[in-house]
Design an enzyme around this catalytic site. Structure first.
Site, PDB file in Angstrom:
ATOM      1  N   ASP A  32       0.857  -1.187   0.000  1.00 54.24           N
ATOM      2  CA  ASP A  32       0.000   0.000   0.000  1.00 54.24           C
ATOM      3  C   ASP A  32       0.894   1.239   0.000  1.00 54.24           C
ATOM      4  O   ASP A  32       1.906   1.301   0.700  1.00 54.24           O
ATOM      5  CB  ASP A  32      -0.915   0.002   1.234  1.00 54.24           C
ATOM      6  CG  ASP A  32      -2.042   1.015   1.110  1.00 54.24           C
ATOM      7  OD1 ASP A  32      -3.195   0.601   0.945  1.00 54.24           O
ATOM      8  OD2 ASP A  32      -1.745   2.237   1.185  1.00 54.24           O
ATOM      9  N   HIS A 101      -9.957  -4.982  -3.670  1.00 51.62           N
ATOM     10  CA  HIS A 101      -8.649  -5.227  -3.056  1.00 51.62           C
ATOM     11  C   HIS A 101      -8.838  -5.648  -1.624  1.00 51.62           C
ATOM     12  O   HIS A 101      -9.702  -5.120  -0.926  1.00 51.62           O
ATOM     13  CB  HIS A 101      -7.750  -3.985  -3.142  1.00 51.62           C
ATOM     14  CG  HIS A 101      -8.408  -2.739  -2.633  1.00 51.62           C
ATOM     15  ND1 HIS A 101      -9.309  -2.020  -3.392  1.00 51.62           N
ATOM     16  CD2 HIS A 101      -8.322  -2.105  -1.441  1.00 51.62           C
ATOM     17  CE1 HIS A 101      -9.735  -0.982  -2.689  1.00 51.62           C
ATOM     18  NE2 HIS A 101      -9.163  -1.017  -1.490  1.00 51.62           N
ATOM     19  N   HIS A 103      -6.971  -5.687   1.954  1.00 54.89           N
ATOM     20  CA  HIS A 103      -5.839  -5.166   2.729  1.00 54.89           C
ATOM     21  C   HIS A 103      -5.350  -6.293   3.636  1.00 54.89           C
ATOM     22  O   HIS A 103      -6.149  -6.901   4.357  1.00 54.89           O
ATOM     23  CB  HIS A 103      -6.283  -4.024   3.644  1.00 54.89           C
ATOM     24  CG  HIS A 103      -6.807  -2.809   2.946  1.00 54.89           C
ATOM     25  ND1 HIS A 103      -6.064  -1.657   2.812  1.00 54.89           N
ATOM     26  CD2 HIS A 103      -8.002  -2.557   2.358  1.00 54.89           C
ATOM     27  CE1 HIS A 103      -6.797  -0.739   2.176  1.00 54.89           C
ATOM     28  NE2 HIS A 103      -7.973  -1.263   1.892  1.00 54.89           N
TER      29      HIS A 103
HETATM   30  P1  5GP Z   1      -9.826   1.470   0.215  1.00 56.50           P
HETATM   31  O1  5GP Z   1     -10.206   2.620   1.106  1.00 56.50           O
HETATM   32  O2  5GP Z   1     -10.380   1.630  -1.171  1.00 56.50           O
HETATM   33  O3  5GP Z   1     -10.098   0.131   0.838  1.00 56.50           O
HETATM   34  O4  5GP Z   1      -8.246   1.525   0.131  1.00 56.50           O
HETATM   35  C1  5GP Z   1      -7.524   2.000  -0.948  1.00 56.50           C
HETATM   36  C2  5GP Z   1      -6.062   1.855  -0.586  1.00 56.50           C
HETATM   37  O5  5GP Z   1      -5.304   2.015  -1.766  1.00 56.50           O
HETATM   38  C3  5GP Z   1      -5.558   2.890   0.420  1.00 56.50           C
HETATM   39  O6  5GP Z   1      -5.021   2.228   1.553  1.00 56.50           O
HETATM   40  C4  5GP Z   1      -4.501   3.671  -0.365  1.00 56.50           C
HETATM   41  O7  5GP Z   1      -3.394   4.027   0.428  1.00 56.50           O
HETATM   42  C5  5GP Z   1      -4.127   2.696  -1.468  1.00 56.50           C
HETATM   43  N1  5GP Z   1      -3.706   3.317  -2.716  1.00 56.50           N
HETATM   44  C6  5GP Z   1      -4.362   4.304  -3.385  1.00 56.50           C
HETATM   45  N2  5GP Z   1      -3.703   4.615  -4.521  1.00 56.50           N
HETATM   46  C7  5GP Z   1      -2.616   3.790  -4.564  1.00 56.50           C
HETATM   47  C8  5GP Z   1      -1.563   3.630  -5.519  1.00 56.50           C
HETATM   48  O8  5GP Z   1      -1.475   4.300  -6.538  1.00 56.50           O
HETATM   49  N3  5GP Z   1      -0.630   2.687  -5.238  1.00 56.50           N
HETATM   50  C9  5GP Z   1      -0.696   1.915  -4.112  1.00 56.50           C
HETATM   51  N4  5GP Z   1       0.278   1.023  -3.939  1.00 56.50           N
HETATM   52  N5  5GP Z   1      -1.680   2.032  -3.205  1.00 56.50           N
HETATM   53  C10 5GP Z   1      -2.631   2.970  -3.432  1.00 56.50           C
END
Ligand code: 5GP
Ligand code: ZN
Length: 120
Positions: A32, A101, A103
């Site tokens: 992340d 995704h 985590h």
């Molecule tokens: P969500 O809130 O959708 O479950 O989490 C999205 C996650 O994607 C966040 O923890 C954020 O830090 C991560 N993230 C967003 N954009 C990118 C990116 O361009 N590269 C990576 N490696 N992680 C990302």
């Protein structure tokens, strides 16, 4: 298979960089970009799927692979005594990136509570 406007599809295709840690024919795992725990990996199906709310039977193999690979990925990155797997889904789940995704969160010490318990 890929959505040209999706940031995680672009990591799959290599159009934008990602710190990849594991890849097979169905899934990809990478760090992340903004970690909230000592171990914070994201694991995604390589084929675009916006949300767990959109999952169909055909997505089962990739989603199953994410579940069955999680412990190994966590262990390989130092979370060897448990971890948490979270799939934020949709508005209520506060999903920000609309490509499914999971985590993987962990470290040497226990994580914080999953959610603050509402006051009685
Ligand atoms: P969500 O809130 O959708 O479950 O989490 C999205 C996650 O994607 C966040 O923890 C954020 O830090 C991560 N993230 C967003 N954009 C990118 C990116 O361009 N590269 C990576 N490696 N992680 C990302
Ligand atoms: Zn995508």
């Amino acid at each position: 298979m890929h959505d040209p406007n999706c940031i995680f599809c672009k990591i799959v295709t290599g159009e934008i960089p990602g710190k990849k840690v594991y890849e097979d024919e169905l899934i990809l795992a990478f760090h992340d970009i903004n970690p909230i725990a000592p171990v914070h990996l994201l694991v995604i199906p390589k084929a675009h799927l916006g949300s767990l709310a959109d999952a169909q039977a055909q997505d089962g193999p990739a989603l199953g692979r994410i579940m069955t690979m999680a412990a190994r990925l966590a262990r390989d990155h130092g979370a060897d005594d448990g971890f948490r797997l979270i799939v934020n889904t949709g508005r209520v789940g506060r999903q920000e990136v609309m490509h499914v995704h999971a985590h993987i969160l962990g470290g040497k010490e226990p994580l914080g509570a999953m959610l603050p318990r509402p006051k009685a």
